[in-house]
Motif scaffolding. Structure first.
Motif, PDB file in Angstrom:
ATOM      1  N   PRO A 224       0.878  -1.080   0.081  1.00  0.00           N
ATOM      2  CA  PRO A 224      -0.097   0.127  -0.165  1.00  0.00           C
ATOM      3  C   PRO A 224       1.002   1.347  -0.007  1.00  0.00           C
ATOM      4  CG  PRO A 224      -0.827  -1.572   1.692  1.00  0.00           C
ATOM      5  CD  PRO A 224       0.647  -2.174   1.355  1.00  0.00           C
ATOM      6  N   LEU A 225       0.415   2.384  -0.389  1.00  0.00           N
ATOM      7  CA  LEU A 225       0.949   3.536  -0.528  1.00  0.00           C
ATOM      8  C   LEU A 225       1.900   4.015   0.703  1.00  0.00           C
ATOM      9  CD1 LEU A 225       2.070   5.970  -2.167  1.00  0.00           C
ATOM     10  CD2 LEU A 225      -0.110   7.021  -1.825  1.00  0.00           C
ATOM     11  N   ARG A 226       1.039   4.133   1.835  1.00  0.00           N
ATOM     12  CA  ARG A 226       1.775   4.760   2.959  1.00  0.00           C
ATOM     13  C   ARG A 226       3.022   3.646   3.400  1.00  0.00           C
ATOM     14  NH1 ARG A 226      -0.523   6.804   8.832  1.00  0.00           N
ATOM     15  NH2 ARG A 226       1.510   7.035   9.673  1.00  0.00           N
ATOM     16  N   GLU A 227       2.710   2.309   3.237  1.00  0.00           N
ATOM     17  CA  GLU A 227       3.828   1.154   3.863  1.00  0.00           C
ATOM     18  C   GLU A 227       4.924   1.605   2.575  1.00  0.00           C
ATOM     19  OE1 GLU A 227       4.356  -3.254   3.306  1.00  0.00           O
ATOM     20  OE2 GLU A 227       2.471  -2.534   4.022  1.00  0.00           O
ATOM     21  N   ALA A 228       4.396   1.555   1.446  1.00  0.00           N
ATOM     22  CA  ALA A 228       5.732   1.835   0.487  1.00  0.00           C
ATOM     23  C   ALA A 228       6.576   3.162   0.847  1.00  0.00           C
ATOM     24  CB  ALA A 228       5.035   1.736  -0.978  1.00  0.00           C
ATOM     25  N   ALA A 229       5.865   4.049   0.904  1.00  0.00           N
ATOM     26  CA  ALA A 229       6.391   5.458   1.288  1.00  0.00           C
ATOM     27  C   ALA A 229       7.388   5.384   2.602  1.00  0.00           C
ATOM     28  CB  ALA A 229       5.493   6.686   1.615  1.00  0.00           C
ATOM     29  N   GLU A 230       6.796   4.874   3.488  1.00  0.00           N
ATOM     30  CA  GLU A 230       7.578   4.493   4.753  1.00  0.00           C
ATOM     31  C   GLU A 230       8.865   3.543   4.484  1.00  0.00           C
ATOM     32  OE1 GLU A 230       4.260   5.049   8.263  1.00  0.00           O
ATOM     33  OE2 GLU A 230       4.624   3.227   7.466  1.00  0.00           O
ATOM     34  N   GLN A 231       8.885   2.526   3.684  1.00  0.00           N
ATOM     35  CA  GLN A 231       9.948   1.670   3.260  1.00  0.00           C
ATOM     36  C   GLN A 231      10.763   2.317   2.562  1.00  0.00           C
ATOM     37  OE1 GLN A 231       7.803  -1.735   1.803  1.00  0.00           O
ATOM     38  NE2 GLN A 231       7.576  -2.797   3.656  1.00  0.00           N
ATOM     39  N   ALA A 232      10.302   3.109   1.263  1.00  0.00           N
ATOM     40  CA  ALA A 232      11.334   3.806   0.511  1.00  0.00           C
ATOM     41  C   ALA A 232      12.014   4.932   1.328  1.00  0.00           C
ATOM     42  CB  ALA A 232      10.502   4.527  -0.452  1.00  0.00           C
ATOM     43  N   ALA A 233      11.574   5.628   2.273  1.00  0.00           N
ATOM     44  CA  ALA A 233      12.394   6.410   3.240  1.00  0.00           C
ATOM     45  C   ALA A 233      13.233   5.623   3.946  1.00  0.00           C
ATOM     46  CB  ALA A 233      11.396   7.299   3.990  1.00  0.00           C
ATOM     47  N   ALA A 234      12.964   4.508   4.558  1.00  0.00           N
ATOM     48  CA  ALA A 234      13.836   3.709   5.360  1.00  0.00           C
ATOM     49  C   ALA A 234      15.122   3.285   4.514  1.00  0.00           C
ATOM     50  CB  ALA A 234      13.323   2.656   5.993  1.00  0.00           C
ATOM     51  N   TYR A 235      14.819   2.803   3.077  1.00  0.00           N
ATOM     52  CA  TYR A 235      15.859   2.442   2.538  1.00  0.00           C
ATOM     53  C   TYR A 235      16.821   3.817   2.270  1.00  0.00           C
ATOM     54  CZ  TYR A 235      18.327   1.133  -1.865  1.00  0.00           C
ATOM     55  OH  TYR A 235      19.398   0.926  -2.743  1.00  0.00           O
ATOM     56  N   VAL A 236      16.246   4.938   1.936  1.00  0.00           N
ATOM     57  CA  VAL A 236      17.074   6.109   1.527  1.00  0.00           C
ATOM     58  C   VAL A 236      17.776   6.394   2.727  1.00  0.00           C
ATOM     59  CG1 VAL A 236      16.951   8.526   1.277  1.00  0.00           C
ATOM     60  CG2 VAL A 236      15.522   6.957  -0.286  1.00  0.00           C
ATOM     61  N   THR A 237      17.332   6.425   3.842  1.00  0.00           N
ATOM     62  CA  THR A 237      18.227   6.465   5.037  1.00  0.00           C
ATOM     63  C   THR A 237      19.348   5.728   5.319  1.00  0.00           C
ATOM     64  OG1 THR A 237      16.111   7.634   5.970  1.00  0.00           O
ATOM     65  CG2 THR A 237      18.025   6.769   7.535  1.00  0.00           C
ATOM     66  N   ARG A 238      18.969   4.550   5.066  1.00  0.00           N
ATOM     67  CA  ARG A 238      20.178   3.413   5.131  1.00  0.00           C
ATOM     68  C   ARG A 238      21.471   3.743   4.266  1.00  0.00           C
ATOM     69  NH1 ARG A 238      16.078  -0.306   5.292  1.00  0.00           N
ATOM     70  NH2 ARG A 238      16.444  -0.901   3.116  1.00  0.00           N
ATOM     71  N   GLN A 239      21.112   4.081   3.032  1.00  0.00           N
ATOM     72  CA  GLN A 239      21.901   4.456   1.807  1.00  0.00           C
ATOM     73  C   GLN A 239      22.773   5.762   2.080  1.00  0.00           C
ATOM     74  OE1 GLN A 239      21.120   0.962   1.098  1.00  0.00           O
ATOM     75  NE2 GLN A 239      22.324   1.618  -0.477  1.00  0.00           N
ATOM     76  N   LEU A 240      22.100   6.621   2.504  1.00  0.00           N
ATOM     77  CA  LEU A 240      22.705   7.865   2.957  1.00  0.00           C
ATOM     78  C   LEU A 240      23.648   7.657   4.234  1.00  0.00           C
ATOM     79  CD1 LEU A 240      19.693  10.515   2.923  1.00  0.00           C
ATOM     80  CD2 LEU A 240      21.812  10.382   1.416  1.00  0.00           C
ATOM     81  N   ALA A 241      23.381   6.988   5.035  1.00  0.00           N
ATOM     82  CA  ALA A 241      24.177   6.490   6.043  1.00  0.00           C
ATOM     83  C   ALA A 241      25.628   5.658   5.482  1.00  0.00           C
ATOM     84  CB  ALA A 241      23.376   5.733   7.382  1.00  0.00           C
ATOM     85  N   ALA A 242      25.230   4.957   4.610  1.00  0.00           N
ATOM     86  CA  ALA A 242      26.294   4.241   4.089  1.00  0.00           C
ATOM     87  C   ALA A 242      27.558   5.191   3.285  1.00  0.00           C
ATOM     88  CB  ALA A 242      25.929   2.887   3.277  1.00  0.00           C
ATOM     89  N   SER A 243      26.849   6.052   2.750  1.00  0.00           N
ATOM     90  CA  SER A 243      27.818   7.066   2.039  1.00  0.00           C
ATOM     91  C   SER A 243      28.278   8.190   2.662  1.00  0.00           C
ATOM     92  CB  SER A 243      27.347   7.186   0.682  1.00  0.00           C
ATOM     93  OG  SER A 243      26.002   7.886   0.711  1.00  0.00           O
ATOM     94  N   ARG A 244      27.891   8.363   4.095  1.00  0.00           N
ATOM     95  CA  ARG A 244      27.941   9.671   4.472  1.00  0.00           C
ATOM     96  C   ARG A 244      29.389  10.301   4.676  1.00  0.00           C
ATOM     97  NH1 ARG A 244      26.196   9.846  10.883  1.00  0.00           N
ATOM     98  NH2 ARG A 244      26.849  11.777  10.493  1.00  0.00           N
TER      99      ARG A 244
END
Length: 260
Positions: A224-244
């Motif tokens: 569902p849209l809200r779940e997809a949005a929350e999962q997408a934000a979590a993915y971006v957060t992880r990837q930003l942390a990996a390259s910070r």
């Protein structure tokens, strides 16, 4: 079992941080087979865009038909479309499945990637058939032509939709410490804050592309849209942390697209 298929319709980034490079890497990381339609070839690095070569409209259309005639596309994500004609083409051919619109008008470096005719085409043609549009704060202001808070802009954009297009204004609050808040608005509903950890880093080139393609990937999986949005934000957060702490490039470095 076959993986779901997602399609990105966007431009290239020769530095590999944004555009179709970011989209295809994100699709793969999230278990989705990625197809791509190239709308423009850019000469681009972490400091900015130095040249843009638009792909002819007929070639963009041929790519779209090649993908749709052969693959069971479960979701489509758009990035840089470049012209009003391409926006209208995508609006005509990419309906009937989840459609995530990342309204790329201005690059982080300030390069203009779409003029006022493109902005109007987004509002008049693409948003009415989209599932969700994911502008950052600057893009939301550019689309609407006025200022406002992220929540107010999300509601205003959602109200322009007569067919139920949702809006997620991304990027959080620049004054926030420790957290960011994206705002999800659906027509006729109050805006919903989606809060996630902030990652202080200058290595954020490609963040918007990565978020919207992650959102499309989760929608392709049936979330569902809200779940997809929350999962997408979590993915971006992880990837930003990996390259910070990376030191790639002379400008704003790339968000990580490694499997971390």
């Amino acid at each position: 079992m076959n993986p779901p298929v997602a399609l990105t319709v966007a431009g290239t980034d020769s530095g590999g941080a944004a555009g179709t490079a970011a989209d295809l890497a994100t699709f793969a990381a999230l278990g989705v087979h990625g197809a791509c339609v190239i709308t423009a070839v850019t000469a681009q690095d972490t400091t900015g865009v130095s040249d843009i070569h638009a792909v002819p409209l007929a070639t963009v259309e041929a790519q779209l038909h090649a993908v749709f005639d052969d693959l069971p596309v479960a979701a489509v994500k758009t990035g840089m479309l470049g012209s009003a004609e391409v926006v209208e083409l995508v609006a005509r051919l990419c309906t009937g499945r989840p459609l995530v619109v990342d309204p790329v008008l201005v690059a982080t470096s300030g390069a203009v990637l779409g003029g006022d005719d493109v902005r109007r085409a987004y509002l008049d043609h693409l948003l009415p058939v989209a599932t969700v549009v994911t502008p950052n704060l600057d893009e939301a202001r550019a689309l609407l032509g006025h200022d406002g808070s992220p929540a107010d802009l999300a509601v205003a954009l959602a109200l322009r939709s007569t067919s139920g297009c949702a809006v997620i204004v991304t990027g959080g609050d620049p004054e926030a410490t420790g957290t960011c808040t994206d705002w999800l608005a659906e027509p006729g509903e109050p805006p919903i804050p989606l809060t996630h950890p902030a990652v202080p880093t200058k290595n954020d080139h490609g963040t918007g592309c990565t978020y919207s393609s992650a959102l499309a990937a989760h929608l392709a999986h049936g979330a569902p849209l809200r779940e997809a949005a929350e999962q997408a934000a979590a993915y971006v957060t992880r990837q930003l942390a990996a390259s910070r702490h990376w030191t790639l490039g002379r400008g704003r470095g790339p968000i990580a697209h490694l499997n971390t």
